[in-house]
Design an enzyme around this catalytic site. Structure first.
Site, PDB file in Angstrom:
ATOM      1  N   ARG A 134       0.813  -1.062   0.028  1.00 33.12           N
ATOM      2  CA  ARG A 134       0.068  -0.066  -0.086  1.00 33.12           C
ATOM      3  C   ARG A 134       1.017   1.269   0.008  1.00 33.12           C
ATOM      4  NH1 ARG A 134      -2.931   1.354   3.901  1.00 33.12           N
ATOM      5  NH2 ARG A 134      -4.542   2.317   2.499  1.00 33.12           N
ATOM      6  N   CYS A 136      14.804  -4.663  -3.927  1.00 36.06           N
ATOM      7  CA  CYS A 136      15.763  -3.481  -4.904  1.00 36.06           C
ATOM      8  C   CYS A 136      14.982  -2.685  -5.655  1.00 36.06           C
ATOM      9  CB  CYS A 136      16.540  -4.450  -5.881  1.00 36.06           C
ATOM     10  SG  CYS A 136      17.603  -5.620  -4.787  1.00 36.06           S
TER      11      CYS A 136
END
Ligand SMILES: Cc1ncc(COP(=O)(O)O)c(C=O)c1O
Length: 414
Positions: A311, A341
């Site tokens: 979210r 990453c």
């Protein structure tokens, strides 16, 4: 409140979250049974004495133990796929209390839903009505339908969770609805039951709901003139919650307002709440792996990332983050970033916290669209899910293993 501090330690019901983190590790979702039940009870209180159904939106938090708890308290379910229907059935939910939403239902999904006898299909396009009619004909059944109309009201929420505007993909423009119903009424294997709308999520102001309701009631009256009788209104989900000091509406009072508006009509009511039942019924526990301050920013690298809770990255959603135990570390401003990453991998930015290495924090309000939106990005295993009931602790979802992740993959032979 199911999550509360006792002597500076954060508890869920009668259990300290630190004990759960210790026993089950992090990242870890922790839910409160009492919180789920009391939120559902608000909806049932509003509906008391009125014919209708509370169909919990399975997508918000889909663990079968949660569905089972809600089913035992009388909930129906709003589903958007055959997988969600299978979950409901596995959880002991009653298919007769299921409404099937979603823009892209497939033949086999419709077939299964007709076989188990769901309450209603919430259809989103004329093509879908034709397909449902065809499947019902093939099975020699009659399919109950409700048309999801798009009332074109601005829910004034985040654009990604606003669904009732005419440029959203959901539903049918309310101006076209009468002709779609007229056409559907002529189909032999279709039974018209209702009108349905869902205008968006995390709504705090009730005005858009009431505007949508007025437009839907006008439609019901227009249809009645053409002898198309609507027996239920499905007003979707969308009621917001307190993430950052918002004051969400009183659920039972909102339903009373709706009842007031439909007075004098023979209509039953369906609601499809997701977030308002589950968001504040769960937290995500995550541990500080490393502290990495630099000249510009203090980064706290935590062991949960956007794959566990998307979210914040997806909607810039703000969720409160707090330490679950007192700390003697100095208060500083931290960005809590995950192991993924991606620069967008964060759970909170600019948070004043007394963080130290190995401290565990709770990301509050993670019960909705948390685990259910988690992924295996960066080949990370999905976290475990724990349900607390008083002082009892249940593992309702084991931590995923790499073997489970790789289960369906195979090498080629040359
Ligand atoms: C058709 C439908 N019903 C209900 C819901 C649940 O919404 P909320 O979690 O905001 O209550 C959604 C959410 O996307 C939805 O699309």
């Amino acid at each position: 409140m199911s999550f509360n501090f006792q002597e500076n330690r954060l508890f869920v019901e009668s259990k300290a979250l630190s004990e759960i983190a210790q026993e089950f590790g992090t990242p870890c979702y922790v839910y409160s049974r009492a919180a789920f039940e009391s939120q559902l009870a608000q909806y049932h209180k509003g509906l008391d004495g009125q014919s209708g159904l509370i169909c919990y939106a399975v997508k918000a938090c889909s663990n079968i133990a949660i569905l089972n708890i809600l089913a035992k308290k009388g909930a129906g379910f709003d589903i958007v796929s055959i997988g969600e229907l299978q979950r409901v059935i596995r959880a002991g939910g009653d298919p007769k209390k299921v409404v099937f939403s979603g823009v892209a239902k497939e033949y086999k999904e419709i077939q299964y839903a007709l076989e188990v006898g769901i309450h209603c299909f919430n259809v989103e396009s004329p093509d879908e009505i034709d397909l449902i009619n065809q499947v019902a004909f093939d099975l020699n059944k009659i399919a109950p339908i409700s048309l999801r109309v798009n009332p074109d009201v601005d829910a004034k929420t985040h654009p990604y969770i606003s669904t009732g505007l005419k440029d959203n993909k959901f539903g049918v423009d309310i101006k076209q609805a009468v002709s779609v119903y007229e056409r559907a009424a002529k189909l032999k294997n279709i039974e018209i039951k209702g009108v349905d709308c869902h205008i968006g999520s995390q709504l705090i102001d009730m005005t858009p709901f009431m505007d949508a309701l007025d437009r839907v009631l006008n439609l019901v009256d227009e249809l009645a003139k053409k002898n198309i009788i609507i027996s239920h209104l499905d007003l979707g989900g969308g009621i917001g919650v307190d993430y950052q000091g918002e004051t969400p509406p009183d659920i039972a009072a909102y339903i009373q307002d709706v009842r007031e508006k439909i007075k004098g009509r023979d209509l039953s009511l369906i609601f499809e709440p997701g977030r308002s039942i589950s968001a504040n019924s769960g937290v995500l526990l995550t541990k500080v792996q490393f502290l990495k301050p630099n000249d510009h920013k203090n980064f706290a690298i935590i062991d949960a990332g956007m794959n566990d809770l998307i979210r914040p990255s997806l909607y810039s959603a703000w969720q409160k983050i707090q330490l679950i135990e007192p700390s003697s570390a100095p208060l500083k401003t931290w960005d809590l970033v995950g192991p993924i990453c991606e620069t967008g991998d964060f759970l909170g930015k600019d948070r004043e916290l007394a963080l130290e290495q190995n401290a565990v924090v709770a990301v509050m309000g993670s019960g909705a669209y948390g685990f259910s939106m988690s992924s295996n990005y960066n080949s990370r295993n999905k976290p475990c899910e724990i349900l607390v009931d008083g002082a009892k602790v249940h593992v309702i979802g084991k931590r995923q293993t790499i073997e489970q992740q790789l289960e369906n993959e195979q090498l080629i032979s040359e």
